[in-house]
Design an enzyme around this catalytic site. Structure first.
Site, mmCIF file in Angstrom:
data_model
loop_
_atom_site.group_PDB
_atom_site.id
_atom_site.type_symbol
_atom_site.label_atom_id
_atom_site.label_comp_id
_atom_site.label_asym_id
_atom_site.label_seq_id
_atom_site.Cartn_x
_atom_site.Cartn_y
_atom_site.Cartn_z
ATOM 1 C CB SER A 241 33.306 41.100 28.311
ATOM 2 O OG SER A 241 34.265 40.845 27.292
ATOM 3 N N GLY A 244 35.046 38.858 25.295
ATOM 4 C CA GLY A 244 36.442 38.485 25.522
ATOM 5 C C GLY A 244 36.601 36.979 25.703
ATOM 6 C CD GLU A 264 33.051 35.077 36.376
ATOM 7 O OE1 GLU A 264 32.315 35.689 35.542
ATOM 8 O OE2 GLU A 264 33.531 35.610 37.374
ATOM 9 C CB CYS A 300 30.987 38.412 37.851
ATOM 10 S SG CYS A 300 32.644 38.577 38.457
#
Lengths: 526, 526
Positions: A241, A244, A264, A300
């Site tokens: 995320s 994160g 990412e 994603c």
């Protein structure tokens, strides 16, 4: 077979007193077996072993590293159904998906092995000496990519195999010649341990040094904090995320010696629906209902934002999309936290001014099943409400109906950095939107025409990583063999004796690789 | 000709009230002419113009950008002696050096122009579609490097031409397709302005967009602070001190959107003198006395640390090196600050326990001339005193005399990240030191055998940038055409219509560049 211990080089270790269990998100029940959160000394030992292993591993031949990677793949397949069932239990993902993901994981390992065997990836460059150059002689210079040191990889919740313990990050770290320390994702600790044991076996069988691989479990965040700030760690790879990723970036900013952190962090993957695409609005609706809900929307590259100009055919598309979404059976999300987060973000979004729900699911969802939902909002309401620009991680998409082309361009101008942007329409539509496309290119890592962004092909021409917040450094990719470049750096030898150079840079090109010699590419072995 | 104004795109601007003058470091007198520190609105305007210019400049052909770069070179040469004399006055460097540096600067611009004309630098990669692949079709994917956006370049004090206004950083930023905002170094504001005017003229003559280049003056640090944190800025390039580089890194850590900051912060460039090298200790001493004092020791690659094992021939070398250093006439340092810093660091070093001065200069130095000095210290004293591990920027070097090979290896293990590490000796010496060399390779960007690190060849195989603290990201170089990679990123087109692709990615390869097509390199134009 699962023992819950940490793996520190060729050593199993459970020195800690904190343990945790995996949770089956479909049943919301704990799965048998306890996992030991790694202690501070255990984490330190993993780093220390990696630093020592680097000395040996960094200078192994491509062939030897390739054998190691291929062997990891073989050991993963050898785990057979035990691995598949454990991953299904821990992730809530269907068996077919896990089997497919295992194929991708093994395929990635083999791809990197092939890259190493071919050998040209080191970007060898040779400028031969000109001793009689005036005013000063030109020295002999030879450059190639070399590994940077131990790397920490964080397992990703949404790809328990392909972006976790032996996933793309681990494969590219090891291929680059760097030891790896994997912090298992605590959503699938058992899956992670099984794969870690496969790596352990492969390392032993192919004669790798102790410490080339370690695997640490943690219920919370302290292992992550210790790893990201450890002196011996030279890079970090993370998929997860925005929250994160940002936390890791902030943590790494505290280091005395800065290191690359490749995070990412996902994106909303906007899809611009141009007039030509709406002529077949039925097909479009089916295609996108599938893409929005694939893997419970936990990719994603999930298309979270659709943008179009209001028209009669858009009205038809809306109806169709709503219908198609309603047909989709809700599926289990990855864990309770992700499910709860999805519920709250979704609810918050549909409460915003002007947001109308397009689909009403009549399915009876399971405990942590995410009910798909699409909603619409006007261009004006979208533009004036930044909370609508945020990602809703799950099977959700927001359709922005613009009043006209100008407003569509204004909406496009608000788009932040993305992994993907998609244009749906005809070639003429693209030509009519040249100006806006020219701007969109600078906001994304990949731009698609007439497709869905959710398929991420693993090949040389794939770019997975885009301007922030899609990823922390848009100059790198985390999918495809190019991912290796995150963990290597160029090093030049000047006037070094030919016989003492690495094989890649010796005159006779014994490895037969492609090299830039005096500014010309060739792979001649003289 | 010098007007002291800032250049903001195609506009001269002096809205501020703060002005400053350049100082001639040889005479310690102010030079005529006032320079206007840029104001906050002026800085903001430069960024705004760069953002707008990016839209146009990013998609110009390689040929057009190449013409721009070549024209900058031509305009610099057109400035003739005025530029040379101004640079001599402001930097204290001798005329021959400035003329040589101008040649290198123009050469760098031409190198990048050639790179653009040839075109293969974009690393085009094509994976063609396999529509009937099972279970799912393979899409067509095509990837190439594209620019990242406006970049801020800081002029460097020690290279008033080659690493300042139109230096290697600016050339690589512009070659990559990015607008550049140069913050002039306040040690040579007039030199910087003259070169900036050359760029302005070149931009006009070759039809570049307004804002592709801006040039800002500042007596202090506020322009730097505003630029590094500006939203529109997408990368930063800096060459200077560790302190300066760290300040920029900390500043950029405050940004909402992180950007790459490439800081080349210098190093001590250790030289390991192995037994075979001491057989010709006279030559070695002459060679190194020259390298240590070149440009008043103000090169990033200045050899500040010599390491050897005690022996009779080392004693002879010490005497010889002391004598050779004493012969060198002190030369003017770049500015009063650098001179004062050199004096205090040098004095602090020779006061440390066990440090003995090898050379006593009998020359009568000018105002800001740095007197060369070499000193010795035992391996033990060096190992136990971290203050001796720091860079003394100037014509200084410290010779560490180790008691034996083991101690030499311990000293080597303390070496931090470097731009260069040099081994002096015979091939047999290298073979006898394999283990230590294996470790040294991971501490440097360039490793030399039998040479001096102070020559930095501009070519494809040069790596200038090493592990921290040599530079902030060892994966990139700031010298050579590879420097362009700092400011570009890969972007993939998926299933994009052939005619609408950039020329670099079209089927027929109209530019005739080298491309990786279905994993094979070729430059065929079918």
């Amino acid at each position: 077979m699962i023992n819950g211990k940490n793996i520190i080089g060729f050593e199993y270790s459970n020195e800690g007193s904190e343990t945790f269990k995996a949770v089956n998100p479909a049943l919301v029940t704990e799965i048998d077996g306890e996992f030991y959160s790694a202690t501070e000394p255990e984490v330190a030992r993993a780093v220390e072993k990696a630093v020592i292993a680097f000395d040996t591993y960094a200078s192994l031949s491509g062939e030897k590293k390739a054998n190691f990677l291929d062997q990891i793949g073989a050991e993963i397949l050898d785990l057979g159904d035990e691995l598949v069932q454990r991953a299904v239990q821990e992730s809530g993902l269907p068996e077919t998906r896990i089997v497919g993901e295992r194929g991708r994981t093994v395929g990635q390992l083999n791809n990197f092995a092939n890259l190493l065997r071919e050998g040209s990836w080191v970007e060898a460059s040779i400028d031969t000496a000109i001793p009689d150059r005036s005013p000063i002689p030109k020295p002999d210079l030879r450059k190639m990519l070399i590994p940077i040191g131990p790397v920490v990889v964080f397992g990703a919740s949404n790809f328990p195999l392909a972006f976790s313990t032996a996933g793309g990050d681990t494969a590219s770290v090891l291929a680059g010649g760097n030891p790896v320390i994997v912090k298992a994702h605590n959503s699938h600790p058992g899956t992670s341990e099984l794969v870690a044991e496969a790596i352990y076996k492969a390392a032993e069988k192919t004669g790798m040094p102790d410490g080339v691989f370690s695997h640490l479990q943690d219920k919370g965040y302290s292992v992550a904090q210790q790893l990201v700030t450890a002196e011996g760690v030279k890079a970090v790879a993370f998929t997860g995320s925005l929250r994160g990723g940002k936390a890791l970036l902030e943590l790494s900013a505290r280091r005395k010696v800065p290191i690359p952190v490749f995070a990412e962090m996902g994106s909303i993957n906007p899809v611009i629906i141009l007039p030509g695409a709406l002529e077949n609005h039925g097909d479009l609706a089916t295609q996108y209902a599938g893409s929005i809900t694939l893997g419970s929307g936990q990719f994603c590259t999930n298309p979270g934002l659709l943008v179009s100009v209001a028209s009669d055919s858009l009205e038809n598309f809306k109806t169709q999309l709503g219908n198609e979404i309603e047909k989709i059976v809700p599926t289990t999300m990855l864990n309770e936290g992700i499910y709860a987060h999805y519920q709250s973000l979704k609810e918050n979004t549909i409460e915003q001014a002007g947001v109308k729900v397009l689909s009403k699911s009549s399915h009876n969802p399971g405990n942590t099943s995410g009910t798909p939902l699409v909603a619409t909002v006007s261009g004006n309401d979208f533009i004036s409400n930044p909370s609508l620009h945020e990602e809703v991680f799950g099977p959700f998409s927001l359709l922005v109906e613009c009043s006209d082309q100008d407003q569509l361009e204004r909406v496009a101008s608000l788009i932040e950095g993305q992994l993907t942007i998609t244009l749906m329409g005809t070639e003429n539509d693209l030509i009519n939107n040249k100006a806006v496309i020219k701007k969109l290119i600078h906001k994304t890592g990949r731009i698609l025409f007439n497709g869905v962004p959710t398929g991420v092909e693993v090949c040389s021409s794939m770019q997975h990583g885009g301007p922030f917040p899609a990823s922390s450094d848009s100059r790198f990719t985390s999918v495809g063999t190019g991912a290796i470049k995150r963990f290597v750096r160029p090093m030049s030898y000047q006037n070094w004796p030919n016989d003492l150079l690495p094989l890649e840079l010796q005159d006779k090109n014994p490895l037969g690789i492609w090299r830039l010699k005096d500014n010309n590419w060739n792979n001649s072995t003289e």
